[in-house]
Design a protein around this motif. Sequence first.
Motif, PDB file in Angstrom:
ATOM      1  N   ARG A  77       0.835  -1.203   0.000  1.00  0.00           N
ATOM      2  CA  ARG A  77       0.000   0.000   0.000  1.00  0.00           C
ATOM      3  C   ARG A  77       0.868   1.251   0.000  1.00  0.00           C
ATOM      4  O   ARG A  77       0.598   2.210  -0.735  1.00  0.00           O
ATOM      5  N   LEU A  78       1.935   1.258   0.809  1.00  0.00           N
ATOM      6  CA  LEU A  78       2.823   2.411   0.871  1.00  0.00           C
ATOM      7  C   LEU A  78       3.526   2.610  -0.464  1.00  0.00           C
ATOM      8  O   LEU A  78       3.695   3.749  -0.923  1.00  0.00           O
ATOM      9  N   GLN A  79       3.926   1.533  -1.104  1.00  0.00           N
ATOM     10  CA  GLN A  79       4.543   1.631  -2.432  1.00  0.00           C
ATOM     11  C   GLN A  79       3.561   2.229  -3.431  1.00  0.00           C
ATOM     12  O   GLN A  79       3.956   3.022  -4.303  1.00  0.00           O
ATOM     13  N   ASN A  80       2.296   1.856  -3.305  1.00  0.00           N
ATOM     14  CA  ASN A  80       1.258   2.403  -4.175  1.00  0.00           C
ATOM     15  C   ASN A  80       1.121   3.908  -3.972  1.00  0.00           C
ATOM     16  O   ASN A  80       1.003   4.679  -4.933  1.00  0.00           O
ATOM     17  N   ILE A  81       1.137   4.334  -2.709  1.00  0.00           N
ATOM     18  CA  ILE A  81       1.040   5.767  -2.397  1.00  0.00           C
ATOM     19  C   ILE A  81       2.220   6.527  -2.989  1.00  0.00           C
ATOM     20  O   ILE A  81       2.065   7.568  -3.637  1.00  0.00           O
ATOM     21  N   VAL A  82       3.419   6.007  -2.765  1.00  0.00           N
ATOM     22  CA  VAL A  82       4.630   6.655  -3.284  1.00  0.00           C
ATOM     23  C   VAL A  82       4.571   6.742  -4.803  1.00  0.00           C
ATOM     24  O   VAL A  82       4.902   7.777  -5.405  1.00  0.00           O
ATOM     25  N   GLY A  83       4.112   5.675  -5.435  1.00  0.00           N
ATOM     26  CA  GLY A  83       4.005   5.686  -6.889  1.00  0.00           C
ATOM     27  C   GLY A  83       3.014   6.720  -7.392  1.00  0.00           C
ATOM     28  O   GLY A  83       3.275   7.416  -8.387  1.00  0.00           O
ATOM     29  N   GLN A  84       1.870   6.837  -6.706  1.00  0.00           N
ATOM     30  CA  GLN A  84       0.864   7.823  -7.111  1.00  0.00           C
ATOM     31  C   GLN A  84       1.373   9.249  -6.937  1.00  0.00           C
ATOM     32  O   GLN A  84       1.116  10.123  -7.772  1.00  0.00           O
ATOM     33  N   VAL A  85       2.085   9.496  -5.838  1.00  0.00           N
ATOM     34  CA  VAL A  85       2.623  10.837  -5.601  1.00  0.00           C
ATOM     35  C   VAL A  85       3.688  11.181  -6.642  1.00  0.00           C
ATOM     36  O   VAL A  85       3.674  12.267  -7.239  1.00  0.00           O
ATOM     37  N   ASN A  86       4.608  10.257  -6.881  1.00  0.00           N
ATOM     38  CA  ASN A  86       5.662  10.517  -7.868  1.00  0.00           C
ATOM     39  C   ASN A  86       5.098  10.729  -9.263  1.00  0.00           C
ATOM     40  O   ASN A  86       5.657  11.491 -10.067  1.00  0.00           O
ATOM     41  N   ALA A  87       3.972  10.078  -9.556  1.00  0.00           N
ATOM     42  CA  ALA A  87       3.355  10.230 -10.877  1.00  0.00           C
ATOM     43  C   ALA A  87       2.846  11.646 -11.126  1.00  0.00           C
ATOM     44  O   ALA A  87       2.678  12.061 -12.275  1.00  0.00           O
TER      45      ALA A  87
END
Length: 223
Positions: A77-87
Amino acid sequence: LWLCYFALRLFKMPAQRRLIHLGVILFMTACLVAASMFEADTIKLSEHHIHSPEVEKPVRIALLADLHLGAGSSIKRLQNIVGQVNAQEPDIIILAGDTLDHRPDLLSEHADVLSQLIASHGVYAVLGNHEYGAGLPGSLEFFQQAGIPLLRNSSIYFEDLNVRVAGMDDAHANWSMWQRYMATTMAQARQEEYVILGAHRPRWFEELAVPAGTDLMLSGHTH
């Protein structure tokens, strides 16, 4: 409150009715716990546009608040959040407190994931009440491992953006503490700058933050 009301009424009921009402109370309690867990696991992404004469070119700021990372928090879930923010390709990322929930000594892998946040002008964090509750020394070590600078009643100015990002430690609901922290945090702010204040609790914006020179206040805590 309504749970307390029904619990008190249980003592005045016949045994059979008492069991039925107790079952209802337990069911509603379970529903509340499930709802709170669902909210904590829900990723909410919203976008807001603000215009100011002090800022001549677009600046994209990403705000993350109340991640409440703990020993049971999902890495995926945290990886998903980081990915969405970086996008979003942000210029600045601000973590507005309560990034941690408990046991920062068990969150080494989570810190490594947060270290993957990318912003052209940097990633910064402020402390929330849960960082103190989790143990301040361990919380500070967590952010150090993640490579995320803490703005502790301090600020950083980006000349190319004409933006100052300030960060204030959580001052709870203490008026005098807010006054002291605010004065220290905003000491270097100038009128011609666009000043963004990261403070975990969204309190006293008009009473304290604006007079101190804040243009935009970014907070969490109210979930």
